[in-house]
Design a protein around this motif. Sequence first.
Motif, PDB file in Angstrom:
ATOM      1  N   GLY A 122       0.832  -1.186   0.000  1.00 28.34           N
ATOM      2  CA  GLY A 122       0.000   0.000   0.000  1.00 28.34           C
ATOM      3  C   GLY A 122       0.872   1.241   0.000  1.00 28.34           C
ATOM      4  N   THR A 123       0.433   2.265  -0.700  1.00 24.19           N
ATOM      5  CA  THR A 123       1.209   3.510  -0.831  1.00 24.19           C
ATOM      6  C   THR A 123       0.316   4.703  -0.525  1.00 24.19           C
ATOM      7  OG1 THR A 123       0.701   3.677  -3.193  1.00 24.19           O
ATOM      8  CG2 THR A 123       2.700   2.473  -2.583  1.00 24.19           C
ATOM      9  N   VAL A 124       0.916   5.884  -0.495  1.00 23.03           N
ATOM     10  CA  VAL A 124       0.134   7.091  -0.247  1.00 23.03           C
ATOM     11  C   VAL A 124      -0.810   7.367  -1.416  1.00 23.03           C
ATOM     12  CG1 VAL A 124       0.269   9.586   0.098  1.00 23.03           C
ATOM     13  CG2 VAL A 124       1.873   8.080   1.273  1.00 23.03           C
ATOM     14  N   GLY A 125      -0.422   6.990  -2.614  1.00 23.68           N
ATOM     15  CA  GLY A 125      -1.247   7.150  -3.805  1.00 23.68           C
ATOM     16  C   GLY A 125      -0.536   6.516  -4.974  1.00 23.68           C
ATOM     17  N   SER A 126      -1.067   6.695  -6.164  1.00 23.91           N
ATOM     18  CA  SER A 126      -0.428   6.099  -7.335  1.00 23.91           C
ATOM     19  C   SER A 126       0.914   6.733  -7.658  1.00 23.91           C
ATOM     20  CB  SER A 126      -1.359   6.193  -8.555  1.00 23.91           C
ATOM     21  OG  SER A 126      -2.260   5.107  -8.575  1.00 23.91           O
ATOM     22  N   SER A 127       1.132   7.964  -7.225  1.00 25.98           N
ATOM     23  CA  SER A 127       2.438   8.591  -7.477  1.00 25.98           C
ATOM     24  C   SER A 127       3.543   7.805  -6.789  1.00 25.98           C
ATOM     25  CB  SER A 127       2.435  10.040  -6.990  1.00 25.98           C
ATOM     26  OG  SER A 127       1.589  10.832  -7.788  1.00 25.98           O
ATOM     27  N   GLU A 128       3.363   7.493  -5.504  1.00 21.97           N
ATOM     28  CA  GLU A 128       4.366   6.694  -4.804  1.00 21.97           C
ATOM     29  C   GLU A 128       4.448   5.294  -5.399  1.00 21.97           C
ATOM     30  OE1 GLU A 128       5.668   5.049  -0.384  1.00 21.97           O
ATOM     31  OE2 GLU A 128       3.665   5.884  -0.671  1.00 21.97           O
ATOM     32  N   ALA A 129       3.308   4.733  -5.773  1.00 23.53           N
ATOM     33  CA  ALA A 129       3.291   3.393  -6.360  1.00 23.53           C
ATOM     34  C   ALA A 129       4.113   3.355  -7.647  1.00 23.53           C
ATOM     35  CB  ALA A 129       1.849   2.962  -6.636  1.00 23.53           C
ATOM     36  N   ILE A 130       3.991   4.398  -8.468  1.00 23.95           N
ATOM     37  CA  ILE A 130       4.742   4.466  -9.724  1.00 23.95           C
ATOM     38  C   ILE A 130       6.235   4.644  -9.451  1.00 23.95           C
ATOM     39  CG2 ILE A 130       5.165   6.013 -11.702  1.00 23.95           C
ATOM     40  CD1 ILE A 130       2.061   6.241 -11.880  1.00 23.95           C
ATOM     41  N   MET A 131       6.560   5.438  -8.452  1.00 25.42           N
ATOM     42  CA  MET A 131       7.974   5.593  -8.083  1.00 25.42           C
ATOM     43  C   MET A 131       8.581   4.243  -7.708  1.00 25.42           C
ATOM     44  SD  MET A 131       8.583   8.965  -8.166  1.00 25.42           S
ATOM     45  CE  MET A 131       7.545  10.428  -8.304  1.00 25.42           C
ATOM     46  N   LEU A 132       7.861   3.466  -6.902  1.00 25.82           N
ATOM     47  CA  LEU A 132       8.376   2.168  -6.455  1.00 25.82           C
ATOM     48  C   LEU A 132       8.492   1.200  -7.623  1.00 25.82           C
ATOM     49  CD1 LEU A 132       6.377   1.719  -3.114  1.00 25.82           C
ATOM     50  CD2 LEU A 132       8.700   2.608  -3.422  1.00 25.82           C
ATOM     51  N   ALA A 133       7.481   1.157  -8.485  1.00 24.11           N
ATOM     52  CA  ALA A 133       7.527   0.256  -9.640  1.00 24.11           C
ATOM     53  C   ALA A 133       8.665   0.666 -10.574  1.00 24.11           C
ATOM     54  CB  ALA A 133       6.191   0.291 -10.382  1.00 24.11           C
ATOM     55  N   GLY A 134       8.815   1.972 -10.791  1.00 26.72           N
ATOM     56  CA  GLY A 134       9.891   2.448 -11.652  1.00 26.72           C
ATOM     57  C   GLY A 134      11.263   2.114 -11.104  1.00 26.72           C
ATOM     58  N   VAL A 243       1.650  -1.301 -16.135  1.00 25.32           N
ATOM     59  CA  VAL A 243       0.333  -0.730 -16.424  1.00 25.32           C
ATOM     60  C   VAL A 243      -0.029   0.254 -15.318  1.00 25.32           C
ATOM     61  CG1 VAL A 243      -2.107  -1.163 -16.829  1.00 25.32           C
ATOM     62  CG2 VAL A 243      -0.402  -2.795 -17.654  1.00 25.32           C
ATOM     63  N   ASP A 244      -0.164   1.506 -15.706  1.00 25.41           N
ATOM     64  CA  ASP A 244      -0.642   2.540 -14.795  1.00 25.41           C
ATOM     65  C   ASP A 244      -2.170   2.500 -14.836  1.00 25.41           C
ATOM     66  OD1 ASP A 244      -1.376   4.775 -13.399  1.00 25.41           O
ATOM     67  OD2 ASP A 244      -0.155   6.189 -14.538  1.00 25.41           O
ATOM     68  N   ALA A 245      -2.733   1.741 -13.901  1.00 24.30           N
ATOM     69  CA  ALA A 245      -4.190   1.568 -13.844  1.00 24.30           C
ATOM     70  C   ALA A 245      -4.776   2.394 -12.712  1.00 24.30           C
ATOM     71  CB  ALA A 245      -4.541   0.089 -13.666  1.00 24.30           C
ATOM     72  N   VAL A 273      -2.615   0.984  -8.908  1.00 23.00           N
ATOM     73  CA  VAL A 273      -4.011   1.400  -8.922  1.00 23.00           C
ATOM     74  C   VAL A 273      -4.233   2.339  -7.745  1.00 23.00           C
ATOM     75  CG1 VAL A 273      -4.812  -0.555  -7.517  1.00 23.00           C
ATOM     76  CG2 VAL A 273      -6.412   0.596  -9.072  1.00 23.00           C
ATOM     77  N   SER A 274      -5.126   3.300  -7.924  1.00 27.08           N
ATOM     78  CA  SER A 274      -5.441   4.253  -6.857  1.00 27.08           C
ATOM     79  C   SER A 274      -6.678   3.794  -6.099  1.00 27.08           C
ATOM     80  CB  SER A 274      -5.679   5.656  -7.434  1.00 27.08           C
ATOM     81  OG  SER A 274      -4.493   6.208  -7.946  1.00 27.08           O
ATOM     82  N   GLY A 275      -6.478   3.437  -4.836  1.00 28.50           N
ATOM     83  CA  GLY A 275      -7.627   3.096  -4.002  1.00 28.50           C
ATOM     84  C   GLY A 275      -8.511   4.306  -3.753  1.00 28.50           C
ATOM     85  N   VAL A 281     -12.151   5.011  -1.862  1.00 27.59           N
ATOM     86  CA  VAL A 281     -11.627   5.393  -0.552  1.00 27.59           C
ATOM     87  C   VAL A 281     -11.156   6.839  -0.629  1.00 27.59           C
ATOM     88  CG1 VAL A 281      -9.857   4.914   1.202  1.00 27.59           C
ATOM     89  CG2 VAL A 281     -10.919   3.028  -0.051  1.00 27.59           C
ATOM     90  N   TYR A 282     -11.292   7.559   0.496  1.00 25.07           N
ATOM     91  CA  TYR A 282     -10.778   8.928   0.547  1.00 25.07           C
ATOM     92  C   TYR A 282      -9.274   8.952   0.286  1.00 25.07           C
ATOM     93  CZ  TYR A 282     -15.160  10.146   3.012  1.00 25.07           C
ATOM     94  OH  TYR A 282     -16.469  10.340   3.353  1.00 25.07           O
ATOM     95  N   ALA A 283      -8.776  10.100  -0.203  1.00 27.59           N
ATOM     96  CA  ALA A 283      -7.334  10.258  -0.439  1.00 27.59           C
ATOM     97  C   ALA A 283      -6.583  10.183   0.905  1.00 27.59           C
ATOM     98  CB  ALA A 283      -7.088  11.620  -1.100  1.00 27.59           C
ATOM     99  N   GLY A 284      -5.346   9.598   0.939  1.00 27.35           N
ATOM    100  CA  GLY A 284      -4.684   9.050  -0.184  1.00 27.35           C
ATOM    101  C   GLY A 284      -4.225   7.627   0.066  1.00 27.35           C
ATOM    102  N   ILE A 285      -4.610   6.765  -0.836  1.00 30.97           N
ATOM    103  CA  ILE A 285      -4.217   5.366  -0.784  1.00 30.97           C
ATOM    104  C   ILE A 285      -4.030   4.852  -2.198  1.00 30.97           C
ATOM    105  CG2 ILE A 285      -6.648   4.650  -0.624  1.00 30.97           C
ATOM    106  CD1 ILE A 285      -3.708   2.753   0.961  1.00 30.97           C
ATOM    107  N   GLY A 286      -2.902   4.215  -2.426  1.00 32.63           N
ATOM    108  CA  GLY A 286      -2.635   3.572  -3.705  1.00 32.63           C
ATOM    109  C   GLY A 286      -2.077   2.183  -3.455  1.00 32.63           C
ATOM    110  N   TRP A 287      -1.963   1.417  -4.530  1.00 31.73           N
ATOM    111  CA  TRP A 287      -1.456   0.047  -4.425  1.00 31.73           C
ATOM    112  C   TRP A 287      -0.572  -0.247  -5.626  1.00 31.73           C
ATOM    113  CZ3 TRP A 287      -2.740  -2.246   0.102  1.00 31.73           C
ATOM    114  CH2 TRP A 287      -3.856  -1.742   0.777  1.00 31.73           C
TER     115      TRP A 287
END
Length: 503
Positions: A122-134, A243-245, A273-275, A281-287
């Motif tokens: 779980g991440t703060v949002g898709s921005s952090e998720a993309i950083m980790l995947a990258g 995939v940025d979903a 994906v952005s939860g 879900v309210y901001a901010g949660i990503g996966w």
Amino acid sequence: MVLSKIASESDVSVHSTFASRYVRTSLPRFKMPENSIPKEAAYQIINDELMLDGNPRLNLASFVTTWMEPECDKLMMDSINKNYVDMDEYPVTTELQNRCVNMIAHLFNAPLEDGETAVGVGTVGSSEAIMLAGLAFKRKWQNKMKAQGKPYDKPNIVTGANVQVCWEKFARYFEVELKEVKLTDGYYVMSPEKAVEMVDENTICVAAILGSTLNGEFEDVKKLNDLLIEKNKETGWDTPIHVDAASGGFIAPFIYPELEWDFRLPLVKSINVSGHKYGLVYAGIGWVIWRNKEDLPDELIFHINYLGADQPTFTLNFSKGSSQVIAQYYQLIRLGYEGYKNVMENCQENARVLREGLEKTGRFEIVSKEVGVPLVAFSLKDNSKHDEFEISETLRRFGWIVPAYTMPPDAQHITVLRVVIREDFSRTLAERLVMDIVKVLHELDMLPARVKAKLAVAEEAAAANGIDSVAHHKTDREWELQVTEAWKKFVADKKKNKTMGVC
């Protein structure tokens, strides 16, 4: 004899905040005040200022969830003081996060054996998720190039020009070249053919978007996968796909289950994906979910023990509230597959109602696609007198926040308005928005007529006073240009005087 008491200088006996001295003086804006104020006064002053914000429910620019059930709100408030990174202290929260990761991995058809645990976080949002995947892609590519004795200092990522700004952040922060496929008129997503052409030996991954921010369209991940397999065979490379979903990850599995975009495609190694978008879900949660353990280099995972036990962690933020993780688990078990499907179908249907209502005006060209994220992006068929920015600005008088923006290169000459259909955007609101847009169009249509009439009166008055006038020699085109300039000045003056805020 009746004795009267002189009012005290203190506000202790004053029960009304608005009768106190705290609302008669300006509070410091940039320096901490010297003295304390009562909690009631602090609350009221801040609350009053926040009234000037826009209404989140009417913010049609945002994909972010603005409504949740009261029971979930209560769960979030009950856990608002928990730091979810403290896994040993909050083992149940950690377990709920792991359950969410596995549920989402199965939703994305991750190739998991019975009893096998999914790889994700779980991440703060898709921005952090993309950083980790990258970072995972970059480190795997670097390790491979080192093993082959090749240079590993010039990695790149291939994307479309329609990607969200978080990809530009990743590229700049972590020194990765961003190779963008330019858009074309009428085709506002990444072309798989052009993307594969741009791939070279230094490409750490190709990023596909499932739900473009610009018009909601899904990119063709299946075609990209097939073309990239052929190129990898020809070159001997093993270029993967991310995939940025962020928007579409919680839509496609429920509305388009037959669409192949996820881990069913062999080159898809990670998905974010952005939860807090259609995960509800309210901001901010990503996966971010990885295909398997081999796709996440172990050297990126940190192990700490000073919170009580060995804890593996792969995040950019060490502190994060538990509330959104718990809320995501609530939504997954509360709604289930059936509930999410119903919500997404309602959003899709309300998008159809809005789209048809706009088409009936005869004034707009629909830019968004029916298959994709439930949003409606539209442009004026004729913007010679009024443009999309003026419509966006005028709609704010009715409380609506509808963004207007230009497309990225090479389609920057296209300007669109966009309405995101979220769970809390009902049929009634969709119909109301169409009515208000019609009102705005009528108002804008009438304004040039009034301006033109005033200009004509001024010209006639000048002529009557013996002042040379060219009014009778103006062509329709010249009138049009003069009216347009007058309208632009009118809008600029209103912006300057801040008279067009949210009602």
